[in-house]
Write a protein that holds these residues in place. Structure first.
Motif, PDB file in Angstrom:
ATOM      1  N   THR A   1       7.736  39.283 -60.311  1.00 61.46           N
ATOM      2  CA  THR A   1       8.168  38.782 -59.011  1.00 61.46           C
ATOM      3  C   THR A   1       8.349  39.933 -58.024  1.00 61.46           C
ATOM      4  N   MET A   2       8.967  41.022 -58.501  1.00 59.13           N
ATOM      5  CA  MET A   2       9.165  42.189 -57.631  1.00 59.13           C
ATOM      6  C   MET A   2       7.822  42.803 -57.232  1.00 59.13           C
ATOM      7  N   GLN A   3       6.875  42.853 -58.148  1.00 55.43           N
ATOM      8  CA  GLN A   3       5.548  43.388 -57.845  1.00 55.43           C
ATOM      9  C   GLN A   3       4.840  42.523 -56.806  1.00 55.43           C
ATOM     10  N   THR A   4       4.963  41.199 -56.941  1.00 54.79           N
ATOM     11  CA  THR A   4       4.347  40.290 -55.977  1.00 54.79           C
ATOM     12  C   THR A   4       4.937  40.509 -54.587  1.00 54.79           C
ATOM     13  N   LYS A   5       6.257  40.667 -54.524  1.00 53.36           N
ATOM     14  CA  LYS A   5       6.897  40.931 -53.229  1.00 53.36           C
ATOM     15  C   LYS A   5       6.418  42.253 -52.639  1.00 53.36           C
ATOM     16  N   GLU A   6       6.321  43.288 -53.478  1.00 54.90           N
ATOM     17  CA  GLU A   6       5.852  44.582 -52.992  1.00 54.90           C
ATOM     18  C   GLU A   6       4.414  44.483 -52.481  1.00 54.90           C
TER      19      GLU A   6
ATOM     20  N   ALA B   1       0.121  34.613 -54.674  1.00 51.19           N
ATOM     21  CA  ALA B   1       1.214  33.879 -54.042  1.00 51.19           C
ATOM     22  C   ALA B   1       0.652  32.892 -53.031  1.00 51.19           C
TER      23      ALA B   1
ATOM     24  N   ASN C   1       2.845  41.802 -51.348  1.00 53.07           N
ATOM     25  CA  ASN C   1       2.794  41.034 -50.099  1.00 53.07           C
ATOM     26  C   ASN C   1       3.316  41.846 -48.922  1.00 53.07           C
ATOM     27  N   ASN C   2       4.392  42.599 -49.127  1.00 56.31           N
ATOM     28  CA  ASN C   2       4.895  43.466 -48.058  1.00 56.31           C
ATOM     29  C   ASN C   2       3.886  44.553 -47.723  1.00 56.31           C
TER      30      ASN C   2
END
Length: 172
Positions: free
Chosen positions: A136-141, A7, A143-144
């Motif tokens: 997309t959900m994996q990328t958000k997880e 990202a 990054n969090n």
């Protein structure tokens, strides 16, 4: 490698070159470690804040501002044993889902059809069925989780430096 987690603004971030010249299987193993450490760090970050501000039986149902790093030794071993046992059982079940058993293949090998971090546990049905939405959900997880790893490390260091809790430093 085609895995989620790349990202902006940094793109593919590997400044020490851990993934350079590695096979996809090895990079998936690194990703498994990153996902799980991120999940633990997200829980730890919440634990720092909640643990410092929640009344407990240990402190007579009073909000006892003590630094989170010192709370574990204050809890009786009879309370901690079932807690650690539950963690070990959960970890053994997770390992059985994603990892090849020792003796049945090379050590530290993920199962061929296993996706890093996906143990099939989704009681609320939040996992998207669409591959792009899942990425997309994996990328958000990820990054969090990366942010939480830095936050938990920062909270730990800050408490050790001045001996005050996180919320205490913020005036709560």
């Amino acid at each position: 490698y085609g895995l989620p987690g790349v990202a902006g603004p940094l793109g593919f971030f590997d400044p020490l070159g851990f993934s350079k010249d590695q096979s996809l299987e090895e990079v998936k193993r690194f990703r498994e470690a990153e996902v799980l450490h991120g999940r633990v760090a997200m829980m730890a970050t919440l634990g720092y804040l909640i643990g410092e501000s929640t009344p407990t039986i240990t402190y007579g149902m009073d909000v006892h501002h003590t630094i989170a790093n010192n709370q574990l030794p204050e809890v009786a071993g009879t309370v901690l044993f079932p807690f650690f046992l539950a963690i070990n059982i959960c970890e053994a079940l997770r390992a059985n889902v994603g990892w090849v058993e020792p003796g049945l293949g090379p050590l530290f090998t993920l199962r061929e059809k296993y996706y890093p971090g996906d143990i099939g546990f989704d009681p609320l049905g939040l996992k998207p069925s669409d591959a792009d939405e899942f990425a997309t959900m994996q990328t958000k997880e990820l990054n969090n989780g990366r942010l939480a790893m830095l936050a938990a490390a920062g909270m730990c260091v800050q408490e050790q430096i001045n001996g005050q809790g996180i919320l205490e430093n913020l005036g709560f």
